[in-house]
Enzyme design. Structure first.
Site, mmCIF file in Angstrom:
data_model
loop_
_atom_site.group_PDB
_atom_site.id
_atom_site.type_symbol
_atom_site.label_atom_id
_atom_site.label_comp_id
_atom_site.label_asym_id
_atom_site.label_seq_id
_atom_site.Cartn_x
_atom_site.Cartn_y
_atom_site.Cartn_z
ATOM 1 N N ASN A 36 0.257 7.778 -28.175
ATOM 2 C CA ASN A 36 0.185 7.117 -29.231
ATOM 3 C C ASN A 36 0.560 5.612 -29.267
ATOM 4 O OD1 ASN A 36 0.167 7.097 -32.544
ATOM 5 N ND2 ASN A 36 2.332 6.611 -32.006
ATOM 6 N N TYR A 38 -7.509 -6.304 -29.911
ATOM 7 C CA TYR A 38 -7.044 -4.988 -30.292
ATOM 8 C C TYR A 38 -8.351 -4.145 -30.097
ATOM 9 C CZ TYR A 38 -5.549 -0.937 -33.070
ATOM 10 O OH TYR A 38 -5.592 0.511 -33.464
#
Length: 241
Positions: A88, A164
């Site tokens: 995560n 990203y």
């Protein structure tokens, strides 16, 4: 391996990661809270324990080889094995991130955490996962990394940071390759999209809560043995690559 299911969640001290840890703890699982900041890690573990979860902290910097190796050793010592890994931990990186203006150092930093960090931690944990009866790996991705959605006319993904975005596309590609290599081993690995969730990654501008964002990870972490592998999913089902 112990009878109790053991899970490691990276970046579990806050946001979606913390809610994933909360959800897994509510299932009666023992949860390793992976985080590099000791104070935040300890606080998260205390909160999880206060809520009834069986949690313990794991010092883990996903950008450091020695840290990942030490985390695997600690989990083996404290829990006796590992059944589920949820990758995560992630960063957005410095802005601006339009392709023509992004600093290459920013791209490098984002990929180091969001992609290489996943490889580093996954490979460190694989010996433990291979010993599990029902091993699962969940890579927390994002629909902004979907080339299919990004190139579909009429779909506006918004002003997405280029570094990203590319890191999540890269991560999805790795998920597929891991699934191919690990086929037949019983290890199921999938990418999950939490949706536009309000976290510090986006300045808390998302429209979903961290608990809602954690739902897909909980689903993929608890797949049956005949569940999918090498897929990309959100709460509504498969997401285009």
């Amino acid at each position: 391996m112990t009878e109790q299911t053991i899970a490691l969640v990276t970046g579990a001290n806050k946001g979606i990661g913390y809610e994933i840890a909360t959800g897994l703890g509510a299932l009666g699982w023992r949860v390793a809270v992976g985080a590099r900041d000791r104070r935040r890690r300890d606080t998260a573990v205390e909160k999880l324990r206060a809520a009834g979860a069986d949690a313990f902290g794991v010092p883990l910097d996903v950008a450091d080889d020695a840290s990942a190796a030490a985390a695997a050793e600690l989990i083996a010592d404290r829990a006796g094995g590992l059944d589920v890994l949820v990758n995560n931990a992630a960063i957005t990186g410095a802005v601006p991130q339009t392709p023509t203006t992004v600093d290459p150092a920013t791209v490098r930093a984002v990929v180091e955490t969001n992609v290489i960090g996943v490889v580093r931690v996954t490979n460190a944990m694989l010996p433990l996962l291979r010993a599990s009866a029902s091993p699962r790996i969940v890579n927390m991705s994002s629909s902004v990394g979907s080339l299919g959605l990004q190139t579909t006319p009429g779909i506006d993904m918004g002003p997405v940071p280029a570094a990203y975005l590319a890191s999540k596309t890269f991560l999805n590609a790795l998920t597929v390759q891991y699934a191919k290599e690990l086929g037949g081993t019983g290890i199921l690995i999938n990418s999950g999209c939490p949706g536009y969730t309000a976290t510090d990654l986006n300045g808390f501008q998302g429209v979903r809560t961290p608990r809602q964002g954690a739902a897909i990870a909980l689903r993929l972490a608890t797949l049956p043995d005949d569940g999918p592998t090498g897929g990309f999913f959100d709460d509504d089902g498969p997401v285009p690559w």
